[in-house]
Motif scaffolding. Structure first.
Motif, PDB file in Angstrom:
ATOM      1  N   ARG A   1       0.792  -1.072  -0.075  1.00 56.20           N
ATOM      2  CA  ARG A   1      -0.048   0.017   0.064  1.00 56.20           C
ATOM      3  C   ARG A   1       1.028   1.508   0.042  1.00 56.20           C
ATOM      4  N   LEU A   2       1.621   1.298   0.684  1.00 55.47           N
ATOM      5  CA  LEU A   2       2.769   2.516   0.873  1.00 55.47           C
ATOM      6  C   LEU A   2       3.521   2.606  -0.457  1.00 55.47           C
ATOM      7  N   LEU A   3       3.918   1.623  -1.159  1.00 54.95           N
ATOM      8  CA  LEU A   3       4.686   1.684  -2.431  1.00 54.95           C
ATOM      9  C   LEU A   3       3.520   2.139  -3.432  1.00 54.95           C
TER      10      LEU A   3
ATOM     11  N   TRP B   1       8.267  10.541   3.813  1.00 55.49           N
ATOM     12  CA  TRP B   1       7.834  10.292   5.130  1.00 55.49           C
ATOM     13  C   TRP B   1       6.766   9.230   4.927  1.00 55.49           C
ATOM     14  N   LEU B   2       6.081   8.857   4.192  1.00 51.65           N
ATOM     15  CA  LEU B   2       5.382   7.479   4.087  1.00 51.65           C
ATOM     16  C   LEU B   2       6.098   6.137   4.062  1.00 51.65           C
ATOM     17  N   LEU B   3       7.294   6.185   3.486  1.00 50.49           N
ATOM     18  CA  LEU B   3       8.268   5.255   3.411  1.00 50.49           C
ATOM     19  C   LEU B   3       8.980   5.055   4.503  1.00 50.49           C
ATOM     20  N   GLY B   4       9.288   5.994   5.480  1.00 40.99           N
ATOM     21  CA  GLY B   4      10.090   6.154   6.363  1.00 40.99           C
ATOM     22  C   GLY B   4      10.241   4.830   7.431  1.00 40.99           C
ATOM     23  N   ARG B   5       9.232   4.571   7.789  1.00 44.89           N
ATOM     24  CA  ARG B   5       8.996   3.420   8.589  1.00 44.89           C
ATOM     25  C   ARG B   5       9.398   2.333   8.098  1.00 44.89           C
ATOM     26  N   ALA B   6       8.535   1.960   7.071  1.00 41.68           N
ATOM     27  CA  ALA B   6       8.758   0.573   6.441  1.00 41.68           C
ATOM     28  C   ALA B   6      10.081   0.150   5.856  1.00 41.68           C
ATOM     29  N   GLN B   7      11.030   1.176   5.566  1.00 44.85           N
ATOM     30  CA  GLN B   7      12.266   1.182   4.967  1.00 44.85           C
ATOM     31  C   GLN B   7      13.426   0.318   5.853  1.00 44.85           C
ATOM     32  N   ARG B   8      12.981   0.530   7.152  1.00 48.79           N
ATOM     33  CA  ARG B   8      13.899  -0.118   8.355  1.00 48.79           C
ATOM     34  C   ARG B   8      13.849  -1.557   8.067  1.00 48.79           C
ATOM     35  N   THR B   9      12.709  -2.242   7.701  1.00 48.96           N
ATOM     36  CA  THR B   9      12.396  -3.467   7.914  1.00 48.96           C
ATOM     37  C   THR B   9      12.475  -4.210   6.433  1.00 48.96           C
ATOM     38  N   SER B  10      12.689  -3.537   5.346  1.00 48.95           N
ATOM     39  CA  SER B  10      12.465  -4.143   3.896  1.00 48.95           C
ATOM     40  C   SER B  10      13.446  -3.757   2.909  1.00 48.95           C
TER      41      SER B  10
ATOM     42  N   ASN C   1      13.685  -3.988  -0.080  1.00 48.10           N
ATOM     43  CA  ASN C   1      12.913  -3.571  -1.186  1.00 48.10           C
ATOM     44  C   ASN C   1      12.323  -2.286  -0.915  1.00 48.10           C
ATOM     45  N   VAL C   2      11.759  -1.997   0.263  1.00 49.19           N
ATOM     46  CA  VAL C   2      10.956  -0.627   0.644  1.00 49.19           C
ATOM     47  C   VAL C   2      12.310   0.327   0.595  1.00 49.19           C
ATOM     48  N   ARG C   3      13.237  -0.049   1.216  1.00 51.15           N
ATOM     49  CA  ARG C   3      14.441   0.904   1.215  1.00 51.15           C
ATOM     50  C   ARG C   3      15.138   1.322   0.086  1.00 51.15           C
ATOM     51  N   GLY C   4      14.969   0.515  -0.990  1.00 50.95           N
ATOM     52  CA  GLY C   4      15.443   0.924  -2.343  1.00 50.95           C
ATOM     53  C   GLY C   4      14.615   1.971  -3.014  1.00 50.95           C
TER      54      GLY C   4
END
Length: 304
Positions: free
Chosen positions: A15-17, A138-147, A149-152
């Motif tokens: 959803r965030l992506l 801001w939307l991706l800031g939290r999820a990128q710590r554990t993924s 893929n999202v970090r990319g």
């Protein structure tokens, strides 16, 4: 203030992506139109970066969807590694983009031509891009710590935000002084900011695919914890790797004393070891082979 509700940032990675992709596509159109009307290479470079981001977010979104599929008899770990391949594609795209932007900027500096840059329009479009990228970041800031893929995707949006800031500075210089080369210099700066992020992402992908020990984990420390377990006399064949960022996997052969096996306490030791890996090292998937003292591996026996 305390955030008692997960809110929009607490949504699923997909959803965030998807939201970030929608924002990126809207800004992409604005920047392409702005670049065409203003004659700004920096805006065009930023638009190309946004286009790459859109493609990267599509890759990340597909990879996140695939990674959610359950494990089966053919892929016993599931599809979590799909996130790593998505991040690899992102890294390659970033490198190609940096090379293209750098070449175009140098050509503009060497051959300025007769094109004029409209600093005012360039400034307005860059500000729109900055705000949109800040929201996506801001939307991706939290999820990128554990993924990974999202970090990319997060790193790509971060590059866009910094790129928009550089375009804003160049636009202000052009509006204030009329010095058009500031536009090409901003393009070079965007390229320079892309390279280290791409290298860092590709290095992390290489570490995962090479099954290196995850960053922050120390094999000797793990050995010490295992050897401190009552009944354990030795540990060997220790392996620790990760399927993707935040998904470490561990295996080891643990030698226990004869009394432990004779008294039926092997199950208790196994539970203790798995609890240790989960509590102290955040490893949810650990496999232990318990062996009696004096046990000889098959390979060792063949070479004896």
């Amino acid at each position: 203030m305390h955030d008692h509700a997960p809110g929009i940032r607490g949504g699923s990675n997909r959803r965030l992506l998807a939201i970030s992709l929608a924002i990126t596509c809207v800004v992409l159109v604005v920047q392409i139109v702005g670049a065409a009307l203003s004659g700004s290479l920096a805006l065009l470079a930023d638009a190309a970066h946004m286009f790459t981001d859109a493609a990267a977010l599509v890759i990340a979104l597909i990879a996140s969807t695939v990674a959610a599929r359950p494990a089966n008899d053919r892929r016993t770990y599931g599809y979590q590694r799909a996130e790593v391949f998505g991040a690899l594609a992102n890294g390659v795209i970033l490198v190609a983009l940096a090379i293209w932007v750098g070449i175009e900027a140098v050509m503009r500096l060497l051959n300025p031509g007769e094109a004029e840059v409209s600093g005012g329009l360039m400034l307005v479009v860059a500000i729109v891009g900055l705000v949109a990228n800040a929201v996506a970041l801001w939307l991706l800031g939290r999820a990128q710590r554990t993924s990974i893929n999202v970090r990319g995707a997060y790193l790509e949006v971060l590059g866009d935000l910094l790129g928009s800031a550089a375009v804003i500075v160049a636009a202000i210089v052009i509006v204030a002084t009329g010095w058009a080369p500031a536009d090409a210099l901003a393009s070079l700066l965007i390229a320079a900011m892309i390279v280290p992020r791409a290298i860092g992402l590709l290095r992390e992908v290489t570490s995962v695919l090479g099954e290196s020990t995850p960053q922050g984990m120390h094999v000797q420390e793990i050995r010490d914890h295992i050897l401190a377990t009552p009944g354990v006399v030795d540990v060997h064949d220790v392996h620790v790797w990760q399927l993707t960022r935040g998904a470490p996997v561990f295996s080891a052969h643990v030698v226990v004393d004869d009394a432990t096996l004779r008294d039926g306490r092997a199950g208790g030791i196994l539970a203790s070891l798995q609890g240790c890996m989960s509590d102290h090292f955040d490893v949810e998937h650990s496999t232990f082979q318990l062996e009696p003292a004096g046990h000889i591996e098959h390979d060792d026996a063949r070479h004896a």
